[in-house]
Scaffold this motif. Structure first.
Motif, PDB file in Angstrom:
ATOM      1  N   HIS A  86      10.913 -92.095  79.904  1.00  0.00           N
ATOM      2  CA  HIS A  86      11.005 -91.806  81.332  1.00  0.00           C
ATOM      3  C   HIS A  86      11.907 -92.769  82.093  1.00  0.00           C
ATOM      4  O   HIS A  86      11.901 -92.771  83.330  1.00  0.00           O
ATOM      5  CB  HIS A  86       9.603 -91.819  81.946  1.00  0.00           C
ATOM      6  N   CYS A  87      12.682 -93.578  81.378  1.00  0.00           N
ATOM      7  CA  CYS A  87      13.530 -94.553  82.066  1.00  0.00           C
ATOM      8  C   CYS A  87      14.788 -94.857  81.250  1.00  0.00           C
ATOM      9  O   CYS A  87      14.828 -94.636  80.039  1.00  0.00           O
ATOM     10  CB  CYS A  87      12.760 -95.843  82.340  1.00  0.00           C
ATOM     11  N   ASP A  88      15.785 -95.371  81.958  1.00  0.00           N
ATOM     12  CA  ASP A  88      17.011 -95.823  81.299  1.00  0.00           C
ATOM     13  C   ASP A  88      16.824 -97.196  80.660  1.00  0.00           C
ATOM     14  O   ASP A  88      17.465 -97.507  79.657  1.00  0.00           O
ATOM     15  CB  ASP A  88      18.158 -95.906  82.316  1.00  0.00           C
ATOM     16  N   ARG A  89      15.962 -97.994  81.263  1.00  0.00           N
ATOM     17  CA  ARG A  89      15.670 -99.341  80.755  1.00  0.00           C
ATOM     18  C   ARG A  89      14.192 -99.646  80.988  1.00  0.00           C
ATOM     19  O   ARG A  89      13.646 -99.307  82.029  1.00  0.00           O
ATOM     20  CB  ARG A  89      16.518-100.405  81.462  1.00  0.00           C
ATOM     21  N   LEU A  90      13.586-100.309  80.009  1.00  0.00           N
ATOM     22  CA  LEU A  90      12.174-100.671  80.088  1.00  0.00           C
ATOM     23  C   LEU A  90      12.040-102.192  80.033  1.00  0.00           C
ATOM     24  O   LEU A  90      12.599-102.833  79.131  1.00  0.00           O
ATOM     25  CB  LEU A  90      11.406-100.029  78.925  1.00  0.00           C
ATOM     26  N   PHE A  91      11.308-102.740  80.997  1.00  0.00           N
ATOM     27  CA  PHE A  91      11.132-104.188  81.121  1.00  0.00           C
ATOM     28  C   PHE A  91       9.654-104.542  81.181  1.00  0.00           C
ATOM     29  O   PHE A  91       8.824-103.725  81.573  1.00  0.00           O
ATOM     30  CB  PHE A  91      11.749-104.695  82.433  1.00  0.00           C
ATOM     31  N   PHE A  92       9.367-105.799  80.872  1.00  0.00           N
ATOM     32  CA  PHE A  92       8.104-106.432  81.203  1.00  0.00           C
ATOM     33  C   PHE A  92       8.383-107.453  82.282  1.00  0.00           C
ATOM     34  O   PHE A  92       9.483-108.014  82.354  1.00  0.00           O
ATOM     35  CB  PHE A  92       7.492-107.152  79.989  1.00  0.00           C
ATOM     36  N   ALA A  93       7.388-107.722  83.113  1.00  0.00           N
ATOM     37  CA  ALA A  93       7.450-108.808  84.091  1.00  0.00           C
ATOM     38  C   ALA A  93       6.144-109.567  83.989  1.00  0.00           C
ATOM     39  O   ALA A  93       5.065-108.965  83.876  1.00  0.00           O
ATOM     40  CB  ALA A  93       7.644-108.267  85.502  1.00  0.00           C
ATOM     41  N   ARG A 127      20.063 -93.971  78.013  1.00  0.00           N
ATOM     42  CA  ARG A 127      20.307 -93.039  79.109  1.00  0.00           C
ATOM     43  C   ARG A 127      19.380 -91.825  79.033  1.00  0.00           C
ATOM     44  O   ARG A 127      19.208 -91.223  77.969  1.00  0.00           O
ATOM     45  CB  ARG A 127      21.758 -92.565  79.105  1.00  0.00           C
ATOM     46  N   LEU A 128      18.807 -91.503  80.166  1.00  0.00           N
ATOM     47  CA  LEU A 128      17.921 -90.349  80.252  1.00  0.00           C
ATOM     48  C   LEU A 128      18.708 -89.043  80.173  1.00  0.00           C
ATOM     49  O   LEU A 128      19.821 -88.959  80.699  1.00  0.00           O
ATOM     50  CB  LEU A 128      17.178 -90.361  81.592  1.00  0.00           C
ATOM     51  N   PRO A 129      18.136 -88.013  79.574  1.00  0.00           N
ATOM     52  CA  PRO A 129      18.742 -86.682  79.655  1.00  0.00           C
ATOM     53  C   PRO A 129      18.751 -86.232  81.123  1.00  0.00           C
ATOM     54  O   PRO A 129      17.851 -86.584  81.894  1.00  0.00           O
ATOM     55  CB  PRO A 129      17.813 -85.796  78.817  1.00  0.00           C
ATOM     56  N   PRO A 130      19.753 -85.444  81.523  1.00  0.00           N
ATOM     57  CA  PRO A 130      19.851 -85.019  82.933  1.00  0.00           C
ATOM     58  C   PRO A 130      18.585 -84.372  83.487  1.00  0.00           C
ATOM     59  O   PRO A 130      18.195 -84.646  84.631  1.00  0.00           O
ATOM     60  CB  PRO A 130      21.027 -84.038  82.922  1.00  0.00           C
ATOM     61  N   ALA A 131      17.916 -83.539  82.726  1.00  0.00           N
ATOM     62  CA  ALA A 131      16.702 -82.872  83.229  1.00  0.00           C
ATOM     63  C   ALA A 131      15.582 -83.884  83.491  1.00  0.00           C
ATOM     64  O   ALA A 131      14.849 -83.765  84.484  1.00  0.00           O
ATOM     65  CB  ALA A 131      16.229 -81.799  82.256  1.00  0.00           C
ATOM     66  N   THR A 132      15.453 -84.887  82.634  1.00  0.00           N
ATOM     67  CA  THR A 132      14.430 -85.914  82.820  1.00  0.00           C
ATOM     68  C   THR A 132      14.763 -86.773  84.028  1.00  0.00           C
ATOM     69  O   THR A 132      13.884 -87.112  84.824  1.00  0.00           O
ATOM     70  CB  THR A 132      14.299 -86.795  81.557  1.00  0.00           C
ATOM     71  N   ARG A 133      16.051 -87.121  84.186  1.00  0.00           N
ATOM     72  CA  ARG A 133      16.477 -87.917  85.345  1.00  0.00           C
ATOM     73  C   ARG A 133      16.154 -87.168  86.647  1.00  0.00           C
ATOM     74  O   ARG A 133      15.627 -87.742  87.589  1.00  0.00           O
ATOM     75  CB  ARG A 133      17.967 -88.222  85.267  1.00  0.00           C
ATOM     76  N   LYS A 134      16.466 -85.874  86.672  1.00  0.00           N
ATOM     77  CA  LYS A 134      16.191 -85.076  87.864  1.00  0.00           C
ATOM     78  C   LYS A 134      14.691 -85.041  88.153  1.00  0.00           C
ATOM     79  O   LYS A 134      14.266 -85.222  89.296  1.00  0.00           O
ATOM     80  CB  LYS A 134      16.723 -83.656  87.697  1.00  0.00           C
ATOM     81  N   SER A 135      13.890 -84.823  87.131  1.00  0.00           N
ATOM     82  CA  SER A 135      12.443 -84.769  87.294  1.00  0.00           C
ATOM     83  C   SER A 135      11.892 -86.099  87.819  1.00  0.00           C
ATOM     84  O   SER A 135      11.065 -86.125  88.735  1.00  0.00           O
ATOM     85  CB  SER A 135      11.788 -84.402  85.963  1.00  0.00           C
ATOM     86  N   MET A 136      12.341 -87.208  87.234  1.00  0.00           N
ATOM     87  CA  MET A 136      11.875 -88.533  87.657  1.00  0.00           C
ATOM     88  C   MET A 136      12.314 -88.830  89.089  1.00  0.00           C
ATOM     89  O   MET A 136      11.534 -89.366  89.886  1.00  0.00           O
ATOM     90  CB  MET A 136      12.386 -89.613  86.701  1.00  0.00           C
ATOM     91  N   THR A 137      13.546 -88.506  89.424  1.00  0.00           N
ATOM     92  CA  THR A 137      14.067 -88.775  90.769  1.00  0.00           C
ATOM     93  C   THR A 137      13.316 -87.947  91.809  1.00  0.00           C
ATOM     94  O   THR A 137      12.954 -88.450  92.879  1.00  0.00           O
ATOM     95  CB  THR A 137      15.581 -88.502  90.826  1.00  0.00           C
ATOM     96  N   LEU A 138      13.072 -86.687  91.501  1.00  0.00           N
ATOM     97  CA  LEU A 138      12.330 -85.828  92.419  1.00  0.00           C
ATOM     98  C   LEU A 138      10.900 -86.335  92.592  1.00  0.00           C
ATOM     99  O   LEU A 138      10.386 -86.419  93.725  1.00  0.00           O
ATOM    100  CB  LEU A 138      12.334 -84.390  91.904  1.00  0.00           C
ATOM    101  N   ASN A 139      10.237 -86.694  91.505  1.00  0.00           N
ATOM    102  CA  ASN A 139       8.875 -87.236  91.570  1.00  0.00           C
ATOM    103  C   ASN A 139       8.850 -88.508  92.412  1.00  0.00           C
ATOM    104  O   ASN A 139       7.997 -88.671  93.293  1.00  0.00           O
ATOM    105  CB  ASN A 139       8.352 -87.507  90.153  1.00  0.00           C
TER     106      ASN A 139
END
Length: 166
Positions: A86-93, A127-139
């Motif tokens: 669900h992301c382009d990059r995954l981090f811990f903080a 890099r996220l697939p375009p459909a996943t990016r759209k879904s995440m951005t809309l959410n």
């Protein structure tokens, strides 16, 4: 349960996070704002999991940041691997007193406190697939707008705003 409640004395606290985790989040949000990212805490993903912090950069890159406030917190929770799709990059903080070596090398790492944060290790890009990016951005945008609306309602309910003022 949503992050914002129009009931109680603090509409922006949901009570799930420890003070240590909230300190990490505050520091991360300060750094991310400087990096031109907008961030949204406790965002539900399509899988039903809830990410601690999701960000979108000014170029549309989506990061998920998993906050771990102690060694025990890291050891007790392994759901972070479900965030990768669900992301382009995954981090811990985490905080400075948590050993950095416990965090997986395939994720980025930030050290944070209430006042700021610093990147210790960048995360590899997937890099996220375009459909996943759209879904995440809309959410992201729909949840952010809903939370803003609820915060406005709560400010009136709690007497923090005069509804008759322009």
């Amino acid at each position: 349960m949503g992050l914002i409640s129009i009931h109680g004395d603090h509409p922006l606290k949901d009570g799930r996070q420890s003070e240590r985790a909230l300190a990490v989040r505050r520091g991360m949000q300060r750094l991310l704002a400087d990096m031109r990212h907008v961030s949204l805490p406790e965002l539900s993903l399509p899988t039903g999991r809830r990410a601690d912090l999701v960000t979108i950069s000014d170029k549309g890159e989506i990061w998920i940041i998993e906050i771990k406030s102690s060694i025990e917190d890291f050891r007790a929770d392994h759901k972070w691997s479900d965030y990768r799709p669900h992301c382009d990059r995954l981090f811990f903080a985490t905080l400075r007193d948590v050993p950095a070596e416990i965090f997986p090398e395939e994720c980025g790492l930030f050290l944070s406190d209430s006042y700021g944060a610093e990147m210790i290790r960048d995360a590899p890009e997937h890099r996220l697939p375009p459909a996943t990016r759209k879904s995440m951005t809309l959410n992201f945008s729909r949840i952010a707008a809903t939370r803003l609306m609820h915060a406005e309602w709560a400010s009136v309910t709690l007497g923090l705003e005069n509804p008759n003022q322009d």
